[in-house]
Design an enzyme around this catalytic site. Structure first.
Site, PDB file in Angstrom:
ATOM      1  N   GLU A 156     -14.978 -17.056  -0.103  1.00  0.00           N
ATOM      2  CA  GLU A 156     -15.660 -17.068   0.995  1.00  0.00           C
ATOM      3  C   GLU A 156     -14.750 -15.137   1.667  1.00  0.00           C
ATOM      4  O   GLU A 156     -14.015 -14.505   0.361  1.00  0.00           O
ATOM      5  CB  GLU A 156     -14.462 -17.756   1.782  1.00  0.00           C
ATOM      6  CG  GLU A 156     -14.735 -18.923   2.524  1.00  0.00           C
ATOM      7  CD  GLU A 156     -14.226 -19.782   3.485  1.00  0.00           C
ATOM      8  OE1 GLU A 156     -14.827 -20.701   3.793  1.00  0.00           O
ATOM      9  OE2 GLU A 156     -12.955 -19.181   3.526  1.00  0.00           O
ATOM     10  N   CYS A 169     -13.064  -8.567   4.608  1.00  0.00           N
ATOM     11  CA  CYS A 169     -12.583  -8.716   3.491  1.00  0.00           C
ATOM     12  C   CYS A 169     -12.570  -9.851   2.340  1.00  0.00           C
ATOM     13  O   CYS A 169     -13.350 -10.313   2.595  1.00  0.00           O
ATOM     14  CB  CYS A 169     -11.461  -9.947   4.565  1.00  0.00           C
ATOM     15  SG  CYS A 169      -9.672 -11.001   4.352  1.00  0.00           S
ATOM     16  N   CYS A 176      -5.645 -19.495  -4.492  1.00  0.00           N
ATOM     17  CA  CYS A 176      -4.248 -18.972  -5.495  1.00  0.00           C
ATOM     18  C   CYS A 176      -3.591 -20.345  -6.104  1.00  0.00           C
ATOM     19  O   CYS A 176      -3.294 -21.550  -5.531  1.00  0.00           O
ATOM     20  CB  CYS A 176      -4.176 -18.405  -3.856  1.00  0.00           C
ATOM     21  SG  CYS A 176      -2.673 -16.912  -4.460  1.00  0.00           S
ATOM     22  N   CYS A 180       1.727 -20.425  -0.935  1.00  0.00           N
ATOM     23  CA  CYS A 180       3.186 -19.411  -0.518  1.00  0.00           C
ATOM     24  C   CYS A 180       2.774 -20.655   0.603  1.00  0.00           C
ATOM     25  O   CYS A 180       1.583 -21.678   0.785  1.00  0.00           O
ATOM     26  CB  CYS A 180       2.251 -18.042  -0.052  1.00  0.00           C
ATOM     27  SG  CYS A 180       2.412 -16.439  -0.911  1.00  0.00           S
ATOM     28  N   CYS A 183       0.063 -20.448   3.974  1.00  0.00           N
ATOM     29  CA  CYS A 183      -0.550 -20.314   3.649  1.00  0.00           C
ATOM     30  C   CYS A 183      -1.738 -21.178   2.789  1.00  0.00           C
ATOM     31  O   CYS A 183      -1.492 -21.779   1.954  1.00  0.00           O
ATOM     32  CB  CYS A 183      -1.449 -19.377   2.463  1.00  0.00           C
ATOM     33  SG  CYS A 183      -2.610 -18.068   2.159  1.00  0.00           S
ATOM     34  N   CYS A 407      -6.479 -14.734   8.555  1.00  0.00           N
ATOM     35  CA  CYS A 407      -5.484 -14.493   7.263  1.00  0.00           C
ATOM     36  C   CYS A 407      -4.911 -15.987   6.899  1.00  0.00           C
ATOM     37  O   CYS A 407      -4.079 -16.236   8.133  1.00  0.00           O
ATOM     38  CB  CYS A 407      -4.285 -13.389   8.195  1.00  0.00           C
ATOM     39  SG  CYS A 407      -5.178 -11.846   7.902  1.00  0.00           S
TER      40      CYS A 407
HETATM   41  N1  SAH Z   1      -2.469 -12.541  -1.971  1.00  0.00           N
HETATM   42  C1  SAH Z   1      -2.413 -11.464  -1.498  1.00  0.00           C
HETATM   43  C2  SAH Z   1      -4.006 -11.428  -0.536  1.00  0.00           C
HETATM   44  C3  SAH Z   1      -4.788 -12.369   0.334  1.00  0.00           C
HETATM   45  S1  SAH Z   1      -3.322 -13.166   1.791  1.00  0.00           S
HETATM   46  C4  SAH Z   1      -1.255 -11.511  -0.515  1.00  0.00           C
HETATM   47  O1  SAH Z   1      -0.641 -12.421  -0.559  1.00  0.00           O
HETATM   48  O2  SAH Z   1      -0.978 -10.622  -0.064  1.00  0.00           O
HETATM   49  C5  SAH Z   1      -3.499 -11.994   2.735  1.00  0.00           C
HETATM   50  C6  SAH Z   1      -2.762 -11.893   3.767  1.00  0.00           C
HETATM   51  O3  SAH Z   1      -3.008 -12.746   5.000  1.00  0.00           O
HETATM   52  C7  SAH Z   1      -1.227 -12.120   3.582  1.00  0.00           C
HETATM   53  O4  SAH Z   1      -0.441 -11.201   4.152  1.00  0.00           O
HETATM   54  C8  SAH Z   1      -0.828 -13.408   3.291  1.00  0.00           C
HETATM   55  O5  SAH Z   1       0.478 -13.835   3.263  1.00  0.00           O
HETATM   56  C9  SAH Z   1      -1.141 -13.721   4.903  1.00  0.00           C
HETATM   57  N2  SAH Z   1      -1.270 -14.781   5.268  1.00  0.00           N
HETATM   58  C10 SAH Z   1      -1.475 -15.894   4.471  1.00  0.00           C
HETATM   59  N3  SAH Z   1      -2.026 -17.139   5.786  1.00  0.00           N
HETATM   60  C11 SAH Z   1      -1.258 -16.726   6.401  1.00  0.00           C
HETATM   61  C12 SAH Z   1      -1.297 -17.735   8.171  1.00  0.00           C
HETATM   62  N4  SAH Z   1      -1.986 -18.966   8.307  1.00  0.00           N
HETATM   63  N5  SAH Z   1      -0.855 -16.961   8.617  1.00  0.00           N
HETATM   64  C13 SAH Z   1      -0.980 -15.639   8.562  1.00  0.00           C
HETATM   65  N6  SAH Z   1      -1.062 -14.668   7.853  1.00  0.00           N
HETATM   66  C14 SAH Z   1      -1.080 -15.320   6.840  1.00  0.00           C
HETATM   67 FE1  SF4 Z   2      -1.851 -16.190  -2.455  1.00  0.00          FE
HETATM   68 FE2  SF4 Z   2      -2.012 -16.679   0.146  1.00  0.00          FE
HETATM   69 FE3  SF4 Z   2       0.111 -16.453  -1.598  1.00  0.00          FE
HETATM   70 FE4  SF4 Z   2      -1.856 -14.476  -0.677  1.00  0.00          FE
HETATM   71  S1  SF4 Z   2      -0.645 -15.446   1.258  1.00  0.00           S
HETATM   72  S2  SF4 Z   2      -0.422 -15.339  -2.277  1.00  0.00           S
HETATM   73  S3  SF4 Z   2      -3.466 -15.513  -0.791  1.00  0.00           S
HETATM   74  S4  SF4 Z   2      -1.041 -18.080  -1.299  1.00  0.00           S
END
Ligand code: SAH
Ligand code: SF4
Length: 434
Positions: A156, A169, A176, A180, A183, A407
Site C-alpha cells: 500500500e 508515504c 514486515c 512491533c 503495528c 500510521c
Molecule cells: N518500519 C519503519 C517505518 C514504517 S512504520 C519504522 O517502524 O519506523 C511508520 C511509523 O508508524 C513508525 O513510527 C511506527 O512505529 C508507527 N506506527 C506503527 N503502528 C502504529 C499505530 N498503530 N499507531 C500509530 N503509529 C504506528
Molecule cells: Fe515493521 Fe510496523 Fe515495526 Fe515499522 S512499526 S518496524 S512497519 S512492525
C-alpha cells in the site's frame, strides 16, 4: 469514481496509469497460489529475520521494465539488446528524461527518438506502473492505494495532502518481519522486499494520479516522501537506496534529499550507511524509554538497545540543528505515556546531545490490537514536559483513519481475512475450477 486534483470525481475514467480493479479470475488466483508456495517466506518468531532478497520477477511477456534501473542500467540494457555503445548512451539519456521528467509510459510519445526505433523499443522494454487494485479517499483528503506486483504481492501507499505540502508515504516491503506489537503491518504473515522499481513505481503512480507531469520544481502537490509505509526500509537497504537515488535525480523526479525522510525502528548497524550513501532525513521509531517497555513493543530492542540506538543517532551523518532527527513516539495508554517517561525521554535525548524533535503519534487502533490510545490530556501533558525540556514535541494529527491509512494501520485486505476465511475461499475457487 476517481478523485481529481480539484477534489471532484469523474465516474468511470481512471487517471492514466491507474488500472481498474482486477477481477479475481482463475489465472490471477492460480498465479497467487504459485507465488505463495514459492516466493515469500513466512515470518519466523525470531526477532531479527532479514527477508530473503529476491531478483525482480521476470515479466511473462519477456520484456524488461525500465522503471527502477539506474541511468547506467538503462544504457546496459539497451546495449545488451544490440544498440551500439554510443547510441545506447544517448538513448538512455533521452529515455531517462521522458520517463522521469515527462512521465511517459509509451515510447511513441518520445519525439526526439527516431520513429522507426519505437517498435524496436516496445518489443523489448516497457515503462511499467504497479497495478492498482483499489484506490480510496478519506474524508480528510488522504488517499490510499492498494497495489499489486506482477507476482501477486499486495502493498500500500498513502498520500497525505496538507496546506503547505503533500506527503507520499511509501512502502519498502510487503509486510514486515519486525512484529512491533502496536503495528498492524507487523502482523502480516508474508514478507518480501520491494524492488527499486516497485519503490519508485509508487512515486510515479502518485505523480500520474495528481497530474504532475512534466516534473517541475515549483507548484507541486507531491512535495515530500516518507519511507513510513509497510516494512523496515533498512532491511531492504540496497533497493531503497537505488529507488531513492532515482527519486532524487535532478533530471527526473528531482525531489531534494531534504524532503525525504527514512524511518527506521532502529536497525543500528545500517543507520550510518543510510546517512552516508542516501543522505536523507532520519526518523527513529523510539516509542519507549525503558528496556522493559521497548523490548515488549519493539522487539528489535532486544538486539539493539536504546543506548546503542541513541549513540547511532548521535553519529548519524548530516544530522545537525538545521536537520534534526525525528523521534517517533506512539502514545499507548498506561504503557509508555507517564510524566516520568516524558522526563526520561528528555534526559536521554540531552545525554546524547541529539539535534532532535519528537513526534507524538496517537496510537491508531486496528482490530485485535493489544493497546489503546492515551487520553488527549495525557498526550498534552507528555508533550508539555518534552517541550519544557527544550525539545519540540508536536502531536501528529491522525490522517486517513476512516480508510485504515493512518500510521501502523496498513495491512492489505487479503491479509485482514482470517486463515479460515482464506481456506474457505480457496476451496470454493477449486470447486469452481473443477
Ligand atoms: N518500519 C519503519 C517505518 C514504517 S512504520 C519504522 O517502524 O519506523 C511508520 C511509523 O508508524 C513508525 O513510527 C511506527 O512505529 C508507527 N506506527 C506503527 N503502528 C502504529 C499505530 N498503530 N499507531 C500509530 N503509529 C504506528
Ligand atoms: Fe515493521 Fe510496523 Fe515495526 Fe515499522 S512499526 S518496524 S512497519 S512492525
Amino acid at each position: 469514481m476517481w478523485p481529481s486534483r480539484d477534489g471532484t470525481t469523474h465516474p468511470g475514467t481512471a487517471p492514466r496509469g491507474i488500472t481498474p480493479l482486477e477481477k479475481p479470475g482463475i489465472f490471477a488466483y492460480m498465479r497467487r497460489m504459485q507465488t505463495v508456495s514459492a516466493a515469500p517466506m513466512p515470518i519466523p518468531g525470531h526477532i531479527d529475520p532479514v527477508p530473503v532478497p529476491r531478483a525482480p520477477a521476470a515479466r511473462e511477456d519477456g520484456r524488461t521494465d525500465l522503471i527502477g534501473l539506474s541511468r547506467d542500467g538503462i544504457r546496459e540494457a539497451l546495449a545488451a539488446a544490440g544498440l551500439e555503445p554510443k547510441q545506447a548512451k544517448l538513448r538512455a539519456k533521452q529515455l531517462w528524461h521522458w520517463i522521469y521528467n515527462r512521465g511517459a509510459t509509451d515510447f511513441s510519445a518520445m519525439t526526439d527518438i527516431a520513429k522507426a526505433q519505437h517498435p524496436w523499443l516496445a518489443e523489448r522494454f516497457v515503462i511499467g506502473r504497479p497495478d492498482v487494485v483499489e484506490a480510496q479517499v478519506s474524508n480528510d483528503g488522504t488517499r490510499k492505494w492498494l497495489l499489486r506486483s506482477p507476482d501477486g504481492q499486495d502493498y500500500e501507499m498513502v498520500f497525505i495532502p496538507d496546506a503547505d505540502r503533500g506527503t507520499l508515504c511509501v512502502s519498502s516491503q510487503v509486510g514486515c518481519t519486525l512484529n512491533c506489537r502496536f503495528c498492524h503491518t507487523g502482523t502480516m504473515r508474508l514478507v518480501r522486499n520491494l524492488t527499486a522499481g516497485e519503490i519508485v513505481g509508487q512515486v510515479m503512480l502518485a505523480r500520474d494520479s495528481l497530474g504532475e507531469w512534466p516534473s517541475q520544481p515549483e507548484g507541486r502537490l507531491l512535495t515530500n516522501i516518507v519511507m513510513m509505509g509497510m516494512g523496515e526500509p533498512l532491511y531492504n537497504f540496497d533497493e531503497v537506496k537505488a529507488g531513492l537515488q532515482i527519486v532524487m535525480d535532478g533530471d527526473g523526479l528531482a525531489l531534494s534529499k531534504r524532503r525525504i525522510t527514512l524511518s527506521t525502528s532502529g536497525v543500528v548497524p545500517i543507520m550510518a550507511r543510510a546517512g552516508e550513501e542516501i543522505g536523507v532525513n532520519l526518523a527513529v521509531s523510539l516509542h519507549a524509554v525503558t528496556k522493559e517497555v521497548r523490548d515488549e513493543i519493539v522487539p528489535l530492542n532486544k538486539k539493539y538497545g536504546i543506548e546503542e540506538l541513541l549513540q547511532a543517532c548521535a553519529d548519524y551523518p548530516g544530522a545537525n540543528n538545521a536537520r534534526r532527527i525525528t523521534f517517533e513516539y506512539v502514545m499507548l495508554k498506561d504503557k509508555n505515556d507517564s510524566d516520568a517517561d516524558a522526563h526520561e525521554l528528555v534526559r536521554l535525548l540531552r545525554k546524547y546531545k541529539l539535534p532532535a524533535k519528537v513526534n507524538l503519534i496517537p496510537f491508531n487502533p486496528w482490530p485485535g490490537a493489544p493497546y489503546e490510545c492515551s487520553t488527549p490530556e495525557r498526550i498534552r501533558s507528555f508533550s508539555n514536559i518534552v517541550f519544557e525540556g527544550g525539545i519540540s514535541a508536536p502531536v501528529r494529527t491522525p490522517r486517513g483513519r476512516d480508510i485504515d491509512a493512518a500510521c501502523g494501520q496498513l495491512k492489505t485486505a487479503s491479509e485482514k481475512k482470517s486463515r479460515a476465511q482464506l481456506d474457505r475461499e480457496a476451496e470454493e475457487k477449486f470447486a469452481a475450477l473443477g
